[in-house]
Motif scaffolding. Structure first.
Motif, PDB file in Angstrom:
ATOM      1  N   ILE A  58       0.838  -1.213   0.000  1.00 38.53           N
ATOM      2  CA  ILE A  58       0.000   0.000   0.000  1.00 38.53           C
ATOM      3  C   ILE A  58       0.870   1.260   0.000  1.00 38.53           C
ATOM      4  CG2 ILE A  58      -1.820   1.278   1.233  1.00 38.53           C
ATOM      5  CD1 ILE A  58      -2.873  -1.374   2.280  1.00 38.53           C
ATOM      6  N   THR A  59       2.018   1.188   0.657  1.00 39.05           N
ATOM      7  CA  THR A  59       2.889   2.372   0.671  1.00 39.05           C
ATOM      8  C   THR A  59       4.026   2.274  -0.353  1.00 39.05           C
ATOM      9  OG1 THR A  59       3.927   1.377   2.618  1.00 39.05           O
ATOM     10  CG2 THR A  59       2.403   3.209   3.006  1.00 39.05           C
ATOM     11  N   ASP A  60       4.375   1.058  -0.782  1.00 40.04           N
ATOM     12  CA  ASP A  60       5.456   0.921  -1.783  1.00 40.04           C
ATOM     13  C   ASP A  60       5.008   1.360  -3.175  1.00 40.04           C
ATOM     14  OD1 ASP A  60       7.121  -0.113   0.124  1.00 40.04           O
ATOM     15  OD2 ASP A  60       6.953  -2.206  -0.524  1.00 40.04           O
ATOM     16  N   ALA A  61       3.821   0.932  -3.575  1.00 47.80           N
ATOM     17  CA  ALA A  61       3.374   1.213  -4.946  1.00 47.80           C
ATOM     18  C   ALA A  61       3.121   2.708  -5.110  1.00 47.80           C
ATOM     19  CB  ALA A  61       2.103   0.427  -5.249  1.00 47.80           C
ATOM     20  N   PRO A  62       3.425   3.250  -6.298  1.00 49.98           N
ATOM     21  CA  PRO A  62       3.228   4.694  -6.489  1.00 49.98           C
ATOM     22  C   PRO A  62       1.754   5.092  -6.505  1.00 49.98           C
ATOM     23  CG  PRO A  62       3.917   3.646  -8.553  1.00 49.98           C
ATOM     24  CD  PRO A  62       4.049   2.609  -7.475  1.00 49.98           C
ATOM     25  N   TRP A  63       0.887   4.153  -6.881  1.00 56.98           N
ATOM     26  CA  TRP A  63      -0.549   4.446  -6.915  1.00 56.98           C
ATOM     27  C   TRP A  63      -1.309   3.333  -6.192  1.00 56.98           C
ATOM     28  CZ3 TRP A  63      -2.619   8.868  -8.794  1.00 56.98           C
ATOM     29  CH2 TRP A  63      -1.846   9.638  -9.666  1.00 56.98           C
ATOM     30  N   VAL A  64      -2.361   3.738  -5.517  1.00 59.69           N
ATOM     31  CA  VAL A  64      -3.318   2.771  -4.959  1.00 59.69           C
ATOM     32  C   VAL A  64      -4.687   3.181  -5.489  1.00 59.69           C
ATOM     33  CG1 VAL A  64      -4.449   1.971  -2.846  1.00 59.69           C
ATOM     34  CG2 VAL A  64      -1.971   2.267  -2.888  1.00 59.69           C
ATOM     35  N   ILE A  65      -5.360   2.241  -6.117  1.00 59.67           N
ATOM     36  CA  ILE A  65      -6.689   2.540  -6.672  1.00 59.67           C
ATOM     37  C   ILE A  65      -7.722   1.757  -5.871  1.00 59.67           C
ATOM     38  CG2 ILE A  65      -8.219   2.208  -8.678  1.00 59.67           C
ATOM     39  CD1 ILE A  65      -4.574   3.150  -9.033  1.00 59.67           C
ATOM     40  N   ILE A  66      -8.717   2.473  -5.383  1.00 62.67           N
ATOM     41  CA  ILE A  66      -9.802   1.801  -4.653  1.00 62.67           C
ATOM     42  C   ILE A  66     -11.034   1.827  -5.537  1.00 62.67           C
ATOM     43  CG2 ILE A  66     -11.069   1.623  -2.468  1.00 62.67           C
ATOM     44  CD1 ILE A  66      -8.140   2.006  -1.835  1.00 62.67           C
ATOM     45  N   LEU A  67     -11.575   0.654  -5.768  1.00 66.12           N
ATOM     46  CA  LEU A  67     -12.814   0.558  -6.548  1.00 66.12           C
ATOM     47  C   LEU A  67     -13.995   0.560  -5.577  1.00 66.12           C
ATOM     48  CD1 LEU A  67     -14.743  -0.059  -8.884  1.00 66.12           C
ATOM     49  CD2 LEU A  67     -13.812  -2.370  -8.977  1.00 66.12           C
ATOM     50  N   PHE A  68     -14.821   1.595  -5.692  1.00 71.33           N
ATOM     51  CA  PHE A  68     -16.050   1.677  -4.892  1.00 71.33           C
ATOM     52  C   PHE A  68     -17.234   1.271  -5.765  1.00 71.33           C
ATOM     53  CE2 PHE A  68     -13.337   4.403  -2.361  1.00 71.33           C
ATOM     54  CZ  PHE A  68     -13.781   4.208  -1.058  1.00 71.33           C
ATOM     55  N   ARG A  69     -18.067   0.412  -5.205  1.00 73.19           N
ATOM     56  CA  ARG A  69     -19.302  -0.026  -5.874  1.00 73.19           C
ATOM     57  C   ARG A  69     -20.461   0.837  -5.379  1.00 73.19           C
ATOM     58  NH1 ARG A  69     -23.443  -3.370  -4.206  1.00 73.19           N
ATOM     59  NH2 ARG A  69     -22.377  -3.815  -2.246  1.00 73.19           N
ATOM     60  N   GLN A  70     -21.213   1.371  -6.308  1.00 71.72           N
ATOM     61  CA  GLN A  70     -22.369   2.198  -5.919  1.00 71.72           C
ATOM     62  C   GLN A  70     -23.610   1.317  -5.872  1.00 71.72           C
ATOM     63  OE1 GLN A  70     -22.340   5.143  -9.033  1.00 71.72           O
ATOM     64  NE2 GLN A  70     -20.377   5.998  -8.386  1.00 71.72           N
ATOM     65  N   SER A  71     -24.185   1.166  -4.685  1.00 71.81           N
ATOM     66  CA  SER A  71     -25.367   0.302  -4.557  1.00 71.81           C
ATOM     67  C   SER A  71     -26.657   1.076  -4.819  1.00 71.81           C
ATOM     68  CB  SER A  71     -25.419  -0.309  -3.157  1.00 71.81           C
ATOM     69  OG  SER A  71     -25.432   0.719  -2.200  1.00 71.81           O
ATOM     70  N   LYS A  72     -26.573   2.400  -4.839  1.00 71.73           N
ATOM     71  CA  LYS A  72     -27.769   3.222  -5.076  1.00 71.73           C
ATOM     72  C   LYS A  72     -27.428   4.366  -6.011  1.00 71.73           C
ATOM     73  CE  LYS A  72     -29.827   2.444  -0.598  1.00 71.73           C
ATOM     74  NZ  LYS A  72     -29.342   2.774   0.713  1.00 71.73           N
ATOM     75  N   ARG A  73     -28.475   4.943  -6.591  1.00 67.48           N
ATOM     76  CA  ARG A  73     -28.280   6.130  -7.422  1.00 67.48           C
ATOM     77  C   ARG A  73     -29.340   7.156  -7.059  1.00 67.48           C
ATOM     78  NH1 ARG A  73     -31.807   6.637 -12.233  1.00 67.48           N
ATOM     79  NH2 ARG A  73     -33.391   5.028 -11.960  1.00 67.48           N
ATOM     80  N   LEU A  74     -29.022   8.390  -7.315  1.00 70.65           N
ATOM     81  CA  LEU A  74     -29.971   9.462  -7.024  1.00 70.65           C
ATOM     82  C   LEU A  74     -30.783   9.728  -8.288  1.00 70.65           C
ATOM     83  CD1 LEU A  74     -30.744  11.337  -4.699  1.00 70.65           C
ATOM     84  CD2 LEU A  74     -29.013  12.959  -5.521  1.00 70.65           C
ATOM     85  N   ARG A  75     -32.101   9.542  -8.182  1.00 71.14           N
ATOM     86  CA  ARG A  75     -32.937   9.783  -9.367  1.00 71.14           C
ATOM     87  C   ARG A  75     -33.151  11.279  -9.561  1.00 71.14           C
ATOM     88  NH1 ARG A  75     -38.262   6.367  -9.105  1.00 71.14           N
ATOM     89  NH2 ARG A  75     -38.301   6.833 -11.320  1.00 71.14           N
ATOM     90  N   ASP A  76     -33.652  11.630 -10.741  1.00 68.91           N
ATOM     91  CA  ASP A  76     -33.886  13.056 -11.014  1.00 68.91           C
ATOM     92  C   ASP A  76     -34.892  13.654 -10.035  1.00 68.91           C
ATOM     93  OD1 ASP A  76     -32.121  12.999 -13.074  1.00 68.91           O
ATOM     94  OD2 ASP A  76     -33.632  12.525 -14.584  1.00 68.91           O
ATOM     95  N   ASN A  77     -35.804  12.782  -9.521  1.00 67.55           N
ATOM     96  CA  ASN A  77     -36.791  13.288  -8.555  1.00 67.55           C
ATOM     97  C   ASN A  77     -36.232  13.326  -7.128  1.00 67.55           C
ATOM     98  OD1 ASN A  77     -36.757  10.674  -7.686  1.00 67.55           O
ATOM     99  ND2 ASN A  77     -38.847  10.176  -8.289  1.00 67.55           N
ATOM    100  N   GLU A  78     -34.886  13.191  -7.030  1.00 59.06           N
ATOM    101  CA  GLU A  78     -34.181  13.302  -5.742  1.00 59.06           C
ATOM    102  C   GLU A  78     -34.326  12.070  -4.851  1.00 59.06           C
ATOM    103  OE1 GLU A  78     -32.462  16.589  -4.721  1.00 59.06           O
ATOM    104  OE2 GLU A  78     -32.595  16.522  -6.903  1.00 59.06           O
ATOM    105  N   GLU A  79     -35.028  11.041  -5.339  1.00 53.26           N
ATOM    106  CA  GLU A  79     -35.143   9.820  -4.532  1.00 53.26           C
ATOM    107  C   GLU A  79     -33.954   8.912  -4.797  1.00 53.26           C
ATOM    108  OE1 GLU A  79     -38.703   7.706  -5.490  1.00 53.26           O
ATOM    109  OE2 GLU A  79     -39.967   9.327  -4.708  1.00 53.26           O
ATOM    110  N   TRP A  80     -33.539   8.186  -3.738  1.00 52.64           N
ATOM    111  CA  TRP A  80     -32.501   7.177  -3.920  1.00 52.64           C
ATOM    112  C   TRP A  80     -33.152   5.883  -4.368  1.00 52.64           C
ATOM    113  CZ3 TRP A  80     -27.406   7.878  -4.092  1.00 52.64           C
ATOM    114  CH2 TRP A  80     -26.886   9.050  -3.535  1.00 52.64           C
ATOM    115  N   SER A  81     -32.588   5.256  -5.372  1.00 51.05           N
ATOM    116  CA  SER A  81     -33.099   3.943  -5.794  1.00 51.05           C
ATOM    117  C   SER A  81     -31.916   3.035  -6.099  1.00 51.05           C
ATOM    118  CB  SER A  81     -34.034   4.085  -6.984  1.00 51.05           C
ATOM    119  OG  SER A  81     -33.371   4.779  -7.984  1.00 51.05           O
ATOM    120  N   PRO A  82     -32.167   1.705  -6.184  1.00 50.34           N
ATOM    121  CA  PRO A  82     -31.018   0.800  -6.323  1.00 50.34           C
ATOM    122  C   PRO A  82     -30.343   0.897  -7.687  1.00 50.34           C
ATOM    123  CG  PRO A  82     -33.085  -0.430  -6.036  1.00 50.34           C
ATOM    124  CD  PRO A  82     -33.448   0.998  -6.122  1.00 50.34           C
ATOM    125  N   THR A  83     -29.091   0.465  -7.724  1.00 47.39           N
ATOM    126  CA  THR A  83     -28.468   0.136  -9.003  1.00 47.39           C
ATOM    127  C   THR A  83     -28.717  -1.361  -9.185  1.00 47.39           C
ATOM    128  OG1 THR A  83     -26.365  -0.302  -7.898  1.00 47.39           O
ATOM    129  CG2 THR A  83     -26.678   1.915  -8.801  1.00 47.39           C
TER     130      THR A  83
END
Ligand code: IYR
Length: 226
Positions: free
Chosen positions: A122-147
């Motif tokens: 984690i400290t040796d490599a020049p880059w660390v990439i974290i992949l985050f999974r989005q379990s929800k999305r914000l709809r245009d009507n401002e409600e959260w719904s699943p992906t």
């Protein structure tokens, strides 16, 4: 009609058919290239230009995804203080995992790989990439719904990321410090984002080692009905 409800419309598929012999030679060459990929935990601290990381992320993001929601965020870290903070938190979790949480059946299959709670990569490599999974999305009507199928979608994106990194002559490791909640906190991501993989990226260390393992044969991984 909100933006998300609009029809995309359809355009012509761009598909350049290859001659049969070229299909086979490309298939063989790509297999051989990917078969040469190995996962090492030993990274050099040699710098890697940001543009290469950007291209790997863009390649990953060509992955198909459920309802084309592209439910992923790639957080790329070269900042040494942030990497050190992540390493410290990851090692704290991993010490508990290795000493208390890991059942013997799990330890048994990990032992040959020689992993432990020390996470130098984690400290040796020049880059660390974290992949985050989005379990929800914000709809245009401002409600959260699943992906949809976000695990599958992010898994495919991770595969493409790994292939892109290998293809550009770098190496990466799929590290899963567990549990991974600390990454959301350190990196200030919101609740609907779940860290899925931590991938150091860089050149291998001069004396990098890999486990002496085999891959299963085609017969052992497939069944054809013709
Ligand atoms: N997350 C720990 C343990 C670990 C688990 C599996 I499954 C591996 O293939 C390797 C390690 C770690 O990263 O050390």
């Amino acid at each position: 009609m909100g933006e998300g409800d609009e029809e995309l419309g359809f355009i012509e598929l761009v598909f350049d058919e290859l001659p049969a012999d070229e299909m086979l030679s490309r298939a063989r060459a790509f297999y051989e290239q990917m078969d040469a990929r190995r996962t090492t935990r030993h990274f050099s601290n040699r710098e890697v230009p940001r543009e290469l990381i950007e291209l790997a992320i863009k390649t990953a993001s060509t992955a198909p995804s459920g309802a084309h929601l592209q439910p992923w965020t790639f957080v790329a870290i070269s900042n040494p203080e942030v990497k050190a903070q992540i390493r410290e938190a990851a090692e704290a979790e991993e010490r508990k995992t290795y000493s208390e949480r890991m059942p013997e059946a799990w330890a048994e299959v990990l032992r040959p790989l020689g992993t432990d709670a020390v996470k130098e990569h984690i400290t040796d490599a020049p880059w660390v990439i974290i992949l985050f999974r989005q379990s929800k999305r914000l709809r245009d009507n401002e409600e959260w719904s699943p992906t949809y199928y976000s695990q599958e979608s992010c898994g495919i994106a991770a595969g493409l990321f790994i292939a892109a990194i290998h293809n550009m002559g770098l190496t990466t490791l799929t590290h899963t410090p567990s549990p991974m909640g600390f990454l959301r906190e350190i990196l200030g991501r919101s609740d609907h984002e779940h860290a899925m993989l931590l991938m150091p990226v860089g050149f291998p260390a001069d004396e990098a080692k890999v486990p002496n393992l085999d891959r299963k044969s085609l017969e052992n991984i497939s069944k054809f009905f013709e």
